[in-house]
Design a protein around this motif. Structure first.
Motif, PDB file in Angstrom:
ATOM      1  N   ALA A   1      10.758 102.229   9.949  1.00  0.00           N
ATOM      2  CA  ALA A   1      11.346 101.428  10.995  1.00  0.00           C
ATOM      3  C   ALA A   1      11.256  99.973  11.362  1.00  0.00           C
ATOM      4  N   ALA A   2       9.918  99.522  10.890  1.00  0.00           N
ATOM      5  CA  ALA A   2       9.560  98.148  11.021  1.00  0.00           C
ATOM      6  C   ALA A   2       9.993  97.335   9.870  1.00  0.00           C
ATOM      7  N   VAL A   3       9.833  97.985   8.760  1.00  0.00           N
ATOM      8  CA  VAL A   3      10.325  97.151   7.550  1.00  0.00           C
ATOM      9  C   VAL A   3      11.485  97.678   7.027  1.00  0.00           C
ATOM     10  N   ASP A   4      12.859  97.345   7.268  1.00  0.00           N
ATOM     11  CA  ASP A   4      13.758  98.157   6.903  1.00  0.00           C
ATOM     12  C   ASP A   4      14.678  97.035   6.292  1.00  0.00           C
ATOM     13  N   ALA A   5      15.934  97.381   6.359  1.00  0.00           N
ATOM     14  CA  ALA A   5      17.005  96.579   5.545  1.00  0.00           C
ATOM     15  C   ALA A   5      17.080  95.303   6.467  1.00  0.00           C
ATOM     16  N   ARG A   6      17.184  95.409   7.915  1.00  0.00           N
ATOM     17  CA  ARG A   6      17.407  94.484   8.734  1.00  0.00           C
ATOM     18  C   ARG A   6      16.176  93.397   8.421  1.00  0.00           C
ATOM     19  N   PHE A   7      14.968  93.919   8.332  1.00  0.00           N
ATOM     20  CA  PHE A   7      13.801  93.030   8.312  1.00  0.00           C
ATOM     21  C   PHE A   7      13.819  92.181   7.207  1.00  0.00           C
ATOM     22  N   PHE A   8      14.530  92.600   6.175  1.00  0.00           N
ATOM     23  CA  PHE A   8      14.640  91.632   4.940  1.00  0.00           C
ATOM     24  C   PHE A   8      15.692  90.552   5.222  1.00  0.00           C
ATOM     25  N   GLN A   9      16.742  90.925   5.795  1.00  0.00           N
ATOM     26  CA  GLN A   9      18.107  90.185   6.207  1.00  0.00           C
ATOM     27  C   GLN A   9      17.479  89.036   7.325  1.00  0.00           C
ATOM     28  N   PHE A  10      16.628  89.612   8.173  1.00  0.00           N
ATOM     29  CA  PHE A  10      16.069  88.515   9.174  1.00  0.00           C
ATOM     30  C   PHE A  10      15.064  87.633   8.424  1.00  0.00           C
ATOM     31  N   SER A  11      14.353  87.908   7.569  1.00  0.00           N
ATOM     32  CA  SER A  11      13.330  87.134   6.925  1.00  0.00           C
ATOM     33  C   SER A  11      14.166  86.334   6.008  1.00  0.00           C
ATOM     34  N   PHE A  12      15.431  86.794   5.392  1.00  0.00           N
ATOM     35  CA  PHE A  12      15.740  85.704   4.732  1.00  0.00           C
ATOM     36  C   PHE A  12      16.551  84.520   5.424  1.00  0.00           C
ATOM     37  N   ASN A  13      17.121  85.056   6.771  1.00  0.00           N
ATOM     38  CA  ASN A  13      17.560  84.047   7.605  1.00  0.00           C
ATOM     39  C   ASN A  13      16.500  83.136   8.166  1.00  0.00           C
ATOM     40  N   THR A  14      15.548  83.675   8.404  1.00  0.00           N
ATOM     41  CA  THR A  14      14.104  82.586   8.945  1.00  0.00           C
ATOM     42  C   THR A  14      13.856  81.843   8.089  1.00  0.00           C
ATOM     43  N   ILE A  15      13.473  82.344   6.597  1.00  0.00           N
ATOM     44  CA  ILE A  15      13.160  81.339   5.622  1.00  0.00           C
ATOM     45  C   ILE A  15      14.504  80.294   5.245  1.00  0.00           C
ATOM     46  N   LEU A  16      15.454  80.659   5.416  1.00  0.00           N
ATOM     47  CA  LEU A  16      16.532  79.502   5.031  1.00  0.00           C
ATOM     48  C   LEU A  16      16.763  78.609   5.778  1.00  0.00           C
ATOM     49  N   VAL A  17      16.730  78.821   7.189  1.00  0.00           N
ATOM     50  CA  VAL A  17      16.627  77.909   8.235  1.00  0.00           C
ATOM     51  C   VAL A  17      15.404  77.020   8.311  1.00  0.00           C
ATOM     52  N   ALA A  18      14.311  77.913   8.062  1.00  0.00           N
ATOM     53  CA  ALA A  18      13.006  76.856   8.090  1.00  0.00           C
ATOM     54  C   ALA A  18      12.890  75.738   7.179  1.00  0.00           C
ATOM     55  N   LEU A  19      13.339  76.416   5.769  1.00  0.00           N
ATOM     56  CA  LEU A  19      13.429  75.410   4.643  1.00  0.00           C
ATOM     57  C   LEU A  19      14.284  74.152   4.797  1.00  0.00           C
ATOM     58  N   LEU A  20      15.619  74.387   5.222  1.00  0.00           N
ATOM     59  CA  LEU A  20      16.316  73.507   5.552  1.00  0.00           C
ATOM     60  C   LEU A  20      15.966  72.634   6.466  1.00  0.00           C
ATOM     61  N   ALA A  21      15.605  73.085   7.579  1.00  0.00           N
ATOM     62  CA  ALA A  21      14.950  72.231   8.540  1.00  0.00           C
ATOM     63  C   ALA A  21      13.857  71.264   8.112  1.00  0.00           C
ATOM     64  N   GLY A  22      12.949  72.070   7.362  1.00  0.00           N
ATOM     65  CA  GLY A  22      11.967  71.199   6.934  1.00  0.00           C
ATOM     66  C   GLY A  22      12.164  70.087   5.865  1.00  0.00           C
ATOM     67  N   PHE A  23      13.147  70.392   5.027  1.00  0.00           N
ATOM     68  CA  PHE A  23      13.408  69.384   4.024  1.00  0.00           C
ATOM     69  C   PHE A  23      14.464  68.372   4.893  1.00  0.00           C
ATOM     70  N   VAL A  24      15.271  68.587   5.844  1.00  0.00           N
ATOM     71  CA  VAL A  24      16.015  67.468   6.512  1.00  0.00           C
ATOM     72  C   VAL A  24      14.897  66.669   7.493  1.00  0.00           C
ATOM     73  N   ALA A  25      14.178  67.448   8.201  1.00  0.00           N
ATOM     74  CA  ALA A  25      12.952  66.690   8.859  1.00  0.00           C
ATOM     75  C   ALA A  25      12.149  65.804   8.091  1.00  0.00           C
ATOM     76  N   LEU A  26      11.866  66.067   6.749  1.00  0.00           N
ATOM     77  CA  LEU A  26      11.155  65.280   5.869  1.00  0.00           C
ATOM     78  C   LEU A  26      12.076  64.010   5.417  1.00  0.00           C
ATOM     79  N   ILE A  27      12.951  64.158   5.000  1.00  0.00           N
ATOM     80  CA  ILE A  27      14.121  63.091   4.898  1.00  0.00           C
ATOM     81  C   ILE A  27      14.025  62.079   6.043  1.00  0.00           C
ATOM     82  N   THR A  28      14.430  62.688   7.325  1.00  0.00           N
ATOM     83  CA  THR A  28      14.467  61.685   8.411  1.00  0.00           C
ATOM     84  C   THR A  28      13.219  61.047   8.699  1.00  0.00           C
TER      85      THR A  28
END
Length: 569
Positions: A338-365
């Motif tokens: 229940a703790a590590v299901d398909a939704r966990f991986f989807q949310f992990s992907f969402n989290t990593i995606l926005v975190a990397l994008l934010a990190g890159f944009v913040a660095l350029i800024t």
């Protein structure tokens, strides 16, 4: 965040020396100011909405819930401020100036609670300390007590919130205070010893006053995080400005009233900033002599004092890191499917995606702003960049409100024009999109990247720029061919620090995220709110493990800090 902590320990007032703007750098000047103003939009929006009429809703809030918001926020600040002062200053003095069992381990272990978000502490300890939880069940087994035979405090209260936040926010004070103690002159401390002062008297009369600016800076950061917290106070039912902003926006649909509550919260933040600046302005910046570069003489504790120091340093690590981590690990293992299901991986992907994008944009800024200040160190660029990089001091809920108001206006304007002109609707272009979420993250954590880039850029001598200019390099080419390669390590660290902060951020994510787009933090909040903590344990543990990244960076930094007597070279 981590680099911000280290920056507070330096004499920032004298760090940037006045220089002359470089000829032909006008475009960089315009670009720097423009970028700084763009990331200042949320704060300016909140300030501009202070006097916007909000009908009777503001009068209703002021006469009903606003006094409670002020009272609870005030007592949270007093309670957490006292807690982080006692824990942070006490442990910093012990591990720096005293030797006792485990002291060498505690100098880095005391940073571990920083990896645990306060809302995860609230969720885990509510389950752990509940009547049916592990602690009370063990207590009844040992004593033979039953229901009604004993009294146990309710952790879901204002006092519980103060305890949870104190044990995860005290590392802010610990880090800065320990650095201040390490930088103090050993001659002053040795002189106090020769005059017969006890260790406690040396601490109270010499070390503590000298470290006061660093202590104030650490407490200011801890209290800013306290005011930014949403998950803990919402779960514990403590009404503060962050919960009020969220409910006014989503529950009542009153944007102007939410903005005015945000402005009220900004007033608290402004007071903290002014107090911290005032404390630093009173700092004695005169050199303390060559004694500050010698090894510090330490006190060797013995007997009950030694074991008392060990216990005092062990409790924050145990309560603030080990217990919640072990609880979540046990829950995840027991409920793995229940703790590590398909939704966990989807949310992990969402989290990593926005975190990397934010990190890159913040660095350029951050690169644009820091390099613009290097080329044009005038009052305009300095002021604009400092305003643009102040987002770290602004709660995520305030930034979210400051973004959705102008973005919503822009969406409605564009949609109305397209309907009138071409007969079709554009829908949401800015608000309710990943773009808005990334922008919120960049505004919130730009200071982390900016301080890292600025410090690294400041180590590159201006002679290298002049030599490159003599070879016909333009400013952009100098940045691309010379500065960026030389700063590659710091640039990577800047991205990683932003990524870690984004992964843990809850208030801004909860308000700004697109529909049906959840991150690990939002998933933990939703499941824990539904009393389904076991199902959220996988996501919660992942957040803690990612949060260990800056802790490792800090641990390595501490091991390279000034040595004390009895430590290896």
């Amino acid at each position: 965040m981590i680099q911000n902590l280290l920056e507070f320990t330096r004499d920032n007032l004298n760090r940037l020396q006045p220089s002359v703007s470089k000829p032909g750098s006008g475009l960089w000047n315009i670009l720097t100011v423009t970028v700084a103003l763009l990331v200042s939009i949320p704060v300016l929006t909140v300030a501009a909405n202070i006097f916007v009429p909000s009908g009777d809703i503001w009068q209703h809030l002021a006469s009903t819930v606003l006094p409670g918001y002020i009272k609870n926020s005030f007592w949270l600040m007093i309670g957490v401020g006292s807690g982080v002062f006692i824990l942070g200053v006490g442990t910093a003095w012990l591990v720096t100036m005293c030797r006792f069992p485990g002291s060498r381990w505690f100098n880095w272990m005391l940073i571990l609670p920083m990896a645990v978000p306060a809302y995860l502490m609230a969720y885990t300890y509510t389950d752990f300390l509940a009547y049916t939880g592990t602690f009370q069940s063990l207590l009844r087994d040992i004593t033979g007590w039953g229901l009604g035979d004993y009294w146990f405090p309710d952790v879901r209260s204002l006092g519980g919130a103060i305890l949870m936040m104190s044990f995860v926010f005290f590392p802010y004070v610990y880090l800065l205070t320990r650095t201040a103690f390490l930088e103090q002159s050993s001659s002053l401390l040795e002189a106090s010893r020769s005059l017969g002062a006890t260790p406690l008297q040396s601490f109270y009369k010499i070390a503590l006053p000298l470290a006061r600016p660093s202590i104030a800076a650490g407490m200011a950061l801890a209290l800013m995080e306290t005011l930014n917290d949403f998950g803990t106070v919402d779960y514990f039912g403590v009404q503060t400005f962050t919960t009020g902003i969220y409910r006014t926006w989503f529950g009542l649909g009153e944007r102007a009233a939410a903005a005015q509550l945000s402005a009220f919260l900004l007033l608290f933040i402004l007071i903290l900033i002014l107090m911290e600046r005032w404390s630093r302005s009173r700092m004695n910046v005169r050199p303390q002599g060559t004694g500050r570069f010698r090894r510090l003489s330490v006190y060797q504790l013995k007997g009950w004092k030694a074991w008392g120091a060990t216990l005092f340093c062990a409790l924050p690590v145990l309560i603030g890191f080990l217990i919640p981590t072990l609880i979540l690990a046990e829950m995840m293992i027991s409920n793995f499917s229940a703790a590590v299901d398909a939704r966990f991986f989807q949310f992990s992907f969402n989290t990593i995606l926005v975190a990397l994008l934010a990190g890159f944009v913040a660095l350029i800024t951050a690169l644009i702003m820091a390099y613009g200040v290097r080329l044009n160190p005038n009052l305009l660029t300095r002021t604009a960049t400092r305003i643009g990089a102040m987002g770290y001091a602004i709660p995520g809920s305030v930034i979210a409100v400051g973004i959705l108001i102008p973005f919503g206006w822009a969406d409605n304007t564009i949609d109305g024009w397209l309907r009138d002109t071409f007969g079709f609707s554009s829908g949401l272009i800015l608000s309710g999109t990943i773009f808005a979420l990334i922008f919120a993250y960049v505004v919130r954590f730009l200071a982390v990247a900016y301080n890292t880039v600025e410090a690294s850029l400041g180590k590159i001598t201006q002679n290298m720029d002049e030599a490159a200019e003599g070879m016909g390099y333009g400013f952009g080419k100098i940045l691309r061919k010379i500065h960026i390669p030389m700063m590659s390590g710091s640039l990577f660290a800047a991205i990683m620090l932003v990524v870690v902060d984004v992964i843990k951020e809850l208030p801004a994510t909860l308000i700004v995220r697109p529909f049906n787009f959840d991150t690990l933090a939002v998933q933990v909040y939703r499941l824990a709110s539904d009393e389904r903590l076991a199902e959220s344990s996988g996501a919660a543990l992942a957040i803690i493990l990612v949060g260990l990244v800056p802790v490792i960076i800090l641990s390595r930094s501490i091991t390279r800090s000034r040595k004390t007597e009895g430590e290896g070279k």
